[in-house]
Scaffold this active site. Structure first.
Site, short mmCIF file in Angstrom:
data_model
loop_
_atom_site.label_atom_id
_atom_site.label_comp_id
_atom_site.label_asym_id
_atom_site.label_seq_id
_atom_site.Cartn_x
_atom_site.Cartn_y
_atom_site.Cartn_z
N SER A 1 0.81 -1.22 0.00
CA SER A 1 0.00 0.00 0.00
C SER A 1 0.85 1.27 0.00
O SER A 1 1.58 1.53 -0.94
CB SER A 1 -0.95 -0.04 1.20
OG SER A 1 -1.88 1.00 1.14
N ASP B 1 -1.66 1.45 -3.48
CA ASP B 1 -2.41 0.33 -4.07
C ASP B 1 -3.84 0.73 -4.43
O ASP B 1 -4.68 -0.11 -4.73
CB ASP B 1 -2.39 -0.90 -3.16
CG ASP B 1 -3.11 -0.68 -1.84
OD1 ASP B 1 -3.31 0.50 -1.46
OD2 ASP B 1 -3.48 -1.66 -1.17
N ASN C 1 -8.32 8.94 6.74
CA ASN C 1 -7.24 8.79 5.75
C ASN C 1 -7.74 8.56 4.32
O ASN C 1 -6.96 8.45 3.39
CB ASN C 1 -6.29 7.65 6.16
CG ASN C 1 -6.96 6.28 6.15
OD1 ASN C 1 -7.96 6.05 5.47
ND2 ASN C 1 -6.41 5.36 6.92
N GLY D 1 -0.63 -0.01 17.34
CA GLY D 1 -0.76 -1.44 17.09
C GLY D 1 0.55 -2.09 16.70
O GLY D 1 0.65 -3.31 16.64
#
Length: 542
Positions: free
Chosen positions: A64, A278, A372, A499
């Site tokens: 991505s 992507d 985003n 994360g």
């Protein structure tokens, strides 16, 4: 399952010693030269998942918006959705198994997931334009074939196009034809039909400059241009002919740096947008006559789309429910505008596309966009059937509105966020409503905000609730944040553990940039002091 053959093939896709990877929201991502073994093993896993679901499974080779030297892989489940959480765990376990344990790991997954090993398997594969992607996709194919799976290699695709192919193949062609031509035909037909309802506008209004992030989006948009009417003029920049993927360009760069990408010529008030690497994210922007940059992110895209859908539903007199799903990162002004002006219910979920997608499935029409620029609209089966029926039955204004809704259903990629599909929806809505990008931007004014990161010894000391908007531990931190928020007008703040790294992410917004910055700094300091901050203390002014 021929374990000897698997072990033999695996030796030529050896796992680097000590490498541990986690299958996250975006699948696996790391430096491309560390992924060969992962690709081979995801080929194996895709076959097992295909056998278990009796469906075609997708494997997408992409990273991505990451730098060009990185790569990654993610699996696509039968209806074009993200991999089921229990299989994310299987993916992590399989990728991290040492060479001598690989066969045992495969057997364990097969037994735990009750896979019928005699069932046929079919896997489809797509890849982005990274230099490493072709070789890595060959490793996926090696994994598929050694387990006796059949495959189709689509070659170069955007990530959303692969999701579309998987959905088409598993719905008997009901969703569309599982070819690249089928994808372009479905979207362009819906766009042309929808755009027919727009009153004629000048060429200037219909010219769009697209920053393709030097990625796969450029190739696919070039192909799609042949299917689009002359009315929409699309100019491509950062099309991959020179310049590196995602380097000073693309949706992630523009959003995080709040400035135009390199390689695009912007005149005052021209409509521009950026895809990510992507092509599953899109954001819009423009520069005003004073040269000020204006960003139109996922929040404003969701607002434009949901208000348009609500207007059409009111026109046909249907009481179908529209819900907008956001995360805590959505600007407070967007939430207020949707709830108070548009009277559209807004729901907040944890960060991560799978959480938004899941919540959006609860409505007749579920709109979700992350700030985003990743998002889409989901239509329930019942809502879709009702709209298609009304498009046949109703006449005059109501019939026109129902037909427009039917075109919108076909124009969205309901499998996942899709920059090309979302771009066409936005362009159609702007034309239908006769809106300039400035008028769209003026729907509401974003509250100034600031995002910061605080390094901590262990990110797990922080746990949150209420869609990550409230801290549960360490005790006392939420109370400290509440006291700080009270000092500023129209303010809110939240913190959440990253994360992927030992940092805590801080978000703050307030009535002025100065106040948002001050609040973000003060909250960062509270996190540093109460959650085990390491390194340099947060400083005012960053």
């Amino acid at each position: 399952m021929d374990l000897d053959a698997i072990t033999k093939h695996s030796a030529s896709h050896a796992k680097p010693d000590g490498l541990i990877l986690q299958y996250g929201t975006a699948g696996f991502r790391t430096k491309a030269d560390r992924l060969d073994h992962v690709m081979f093993r995801m080929g194996l896993l895709a076959v097992l998942r295909s056998k278990q679901t009796k469906s075609t499974i997708g494997v997408m080779v992409t990273a991505s918006h990451n730098p060009e030297d990185d790569n990654g892989v993610k699996l696509v489940d039968p209806l074009g959705e993200m991999l089921a959480p229990s299989w994310e765990e299987h993916a992590t376990h399989l990728a991290n198994a040492e060479e001598q344990d690989l066969a045992r790991a495969l057997v364990a997954i097969s037994e735990e997931a009750a896979v019928n090993l005699h069932q046929d398997a079919f896997v489809v594969i797509g890849r982005d334009t990274r230099p490493s992607s072709e070789k890595l996709s060959e490793s996926v194919i090696d994994g598929v074939t050694v387990l006796g799976g059949q495959f189709h290699d689509y070659g170069l695709l955007t990530t959303p196009q692969l999701h579309y192919m998987v959905c088409c193949r598993n719905t008997g062609g009901q969703y569309g034809e599982a070819t690249i031509d089928g994808y372009y035909h479905k979207l362009s037909t819906a766009f042309v039909e929808l755009s027919k309802q727009a009153s004629c506008s000048g060429d200037d209004h219909r010219t769009l400059k697209v920053d393709c992030a030097n990625g796969i989006g450029a190739l696919k948009l070039k192909e799609m241009k042949h299917y689009l009417p002359q009315g929409l003029s699309v100019q491509l920049f950062n099309d991959g002919t020179k310049g590196k993927l995602n380097h000073f360009c693309g949706a992630d760069f523009v959003k995080s740096h709040q400035k135009p990408p390199e390689g695009i010529e912007m005149k005052a008030n021209e409509r521009c947008c950026s895809f990510d690497g992507d092509a599953d994210r899109i954001i819009y922007y423009y520069c005003d006559v004073d040269g000020h940059f204006h960003l139109i992110d996922g929040d404003k895209i969701a607002t434009l789309i949901s208000s348009f859908l609500k207007e059409l539903l009111l026109e046909i007199g249907e009481s179908l429910t529209v819900g907008v799903v956001q995360t805590a990162y959505a600007n407070g002004s967007s939430t207020r505008y949707l709830e108070e002006v548009m009277k559209v219910p807004v729901y907040c979920t944890k960060t991560g596309v799978k959480h938004l997608h899941h919540k959006a499935q609860e409505f007749d029409l579920g709109v979700y966009f992350e700030a985003n620029g990743h998002g889409t609209v989901l239509f329930s089966k019942a809502a879709e059937a009702k709209i298609r029926q009304l498009a046949k039955e109703l006449e005059d204004k109501k019939g026109k509105a129902a037909k427009m809704l039917e075109n919108v259903i076909d124009l969205f990629n309901q499998a996942t966020g899709d920059a090309i599909s979302d771009m066409l929806v936005i362009e159609a809505i702007l034309a239908l409503k006769g809106l300039t990008i400035q008028q769209w931007d003026a729907l509401y004014t974003d509250l100034p905000n600031r995002q910061l990161k605080v390094k901590v010894a262990d990110r797990q000391v922080i746990s949150t609730t209420d869609a990550e908007r409230q801290v549960v531990k360490p005790p006392g931190l939420q109370e400290a944040i509440n006291d700080l928020v009270k000092k500023y007008k129209l303010s809110r703040a939240f913190v959440r553990p990253s994360g992927t790294e030992d940092v805590v992410r801080v978000y703050a917004e307030a009535d002025s940039q100065e106040n948002a910055d001050s609040l973000a700094y003060e909250v960062s300091l509270a996190v540093f002091q109460q959650a085990g901050g390491v390194g340099e203390r947060p400083q005012p002014g960053f």
